[in-house]
Design a protein around this motif. Structure first.
Motif, PDB file in Angstrom:
ATOM      1  N   SER A  19       0.831  -1.212   0.000  1.00 41.46           N
ATOM      2  CA  SER A  19       0.000   0.000   0.000  1.00 41.46           C
ATOM      3  C   SER A  19       0.857   1.249   0.000  1.00 41.46           C
ATOM      4  CB  SER A  19      -0.907   0.012   1.225  1.00 41.46           C
ATOM      5  OG  SER A  19      -1.738  -1.094   1.226  1.00 41.46           O
ATOM      6  N   ILE A  55      -8.700   8.212  -5.555  1.00 39.71           N
ATOM      7  CA  ILE A  55      -9.364   7.113  -4.838  1.00 39.71           C
ATOM      8  C   ILE A  55      -8.318   6.183  -4.232  1.00 39.71           C
ATOM      9  CG2 ILE A  55     -10.780   5.043  -5.154  1.00 39.71           C
ATOM     10  CD1 ILE A  55     -12.443   6.672  -7.170  1.00 39.71           C
ATOM     11  N   LEU A  56      -7.274   5.877  -4.990  1.00 38.37           N
ATOM     12  CA  LEU A  56      -6.186   5.042  -4.460  1.00 38.37           C
ATOM     13  C   LEU A  56      -5.515   5.691  -3.260  1.00 38.37           C
ATOM     14  CD1 LEU A  56      -4.330   3.612  -7.583  1.00 38.37           C
ATOM     15  CD2 LEU A  56      -5.382   2.321  -5.746  1.00 38.37           C
ATOM     16  N   ALA A  59      -7.783   5.411  -0.266  1.00 43.05           N
ATOM     17  CA  ALA A  59      -7.807   4.027   0.227  1.00 43.05           C
ATOM     18  C   ALA A  59      -6.518   3.690   0.968  1.00 43.05           C
ATOM     19  CB  ALA A  59      -8.017   3.069  -0.944  1.00 43.05           C
ATOM     20  N   THR A  62      -6.483   5.411   4.348  1.00 38.44           N
ATOM     21  CA  THR A  62      -7.379   4.671   5.242  1.00 38.44           C
ATOM     22  C   THR A  62      -6.712   3.386   5.724  1.00 38.44           C
ATOM     23  OG1 THR A  62      -9.256   5.550   4.014  1.00 38.44           O
ATOM     24  CG2 THR A  62      -9.678   3.661   5.433  1.00 38.44           C
ATOM     25  N   ASN A  63      -6.020   2.700   4.837  1.00 41.74           N
ATOM     26  CA  ASN A  63      -5.306   1.481   5.196  1.00 41.74           C
ATOM     27  C   ASN A  63      -4.215   1.769   6.215  1.00 41.74           C
ATOM     28  OD1 ASN A  63      -4.404  -1.149   5.214  1.00 41.74           O
ATOM     29  ND2 ASN A  63      -3.273  -0.960   3.307  1.00 41.74           N
TER      30      ASN A  63
END
Length: 133
Positions: A19, A55-56, A59, A62-63
């Protein structure tokens, strides 16, 4: 650590590493898009690409927040319990530590065994002092 907790830990670390790499590559790509935008002689629409990258990024952030929360829950809290046990011999903290899975549960059992031995030695010491009198 037992094998399942090691596997779980390494899979979480792998997800975190991937990530983070994707996040950094996305930032690099955005930097490339926006900085070199003026150098182009032709008009190219990157609106969909920018939305996907945003968006990536959301995400991945958030991860990362989830990973920090999970590591605090699985690592920092048991370490705080161990510190409480060693400083004040807190039986409630020992019971709470024993409920954790993996190595921290084993450490809780060892600390409980150590506390029981200490209490047994204190009672034996008192009996020996009474018999000396």
């Amino acid at each position: 650590m037992d094998k399942s907790s090691k596997k779980n830990f390494f899979s979480k670390m792998l997800i975190f590493t991937i990530s983070t790499t994707i996040f950094l590559l996305s930032l690099l790509f955005l930097l490339f898009l926006f900085i070199l935008k003026e150098d182009r002689n032709f008009k190219v629409e990157f609106k969909n690409t920018e939305v996907i990258i945003l968006i990536l990024i959301i995400a991945i952030i958030t991860n990362m927040i989830y990973y920090l929360w999970y590591s605090k829950k699985q690592i920092q809290n048991p370490l705080d319990l161990i510190q409480q046990i060693l400083s004040s011999d807190n039986t409630k903290a020992i019971k709470e530590l024993k409920e954790h899975s993996g190595e921290f549960g084993n450490i809780g059992q060892l600390l409980e065994h150590s506390r029981n031995q200490k209490l047994a030695l204190q009672s034996l010491k008192e009996k020996a002092e009474e018999s000396d009198q």
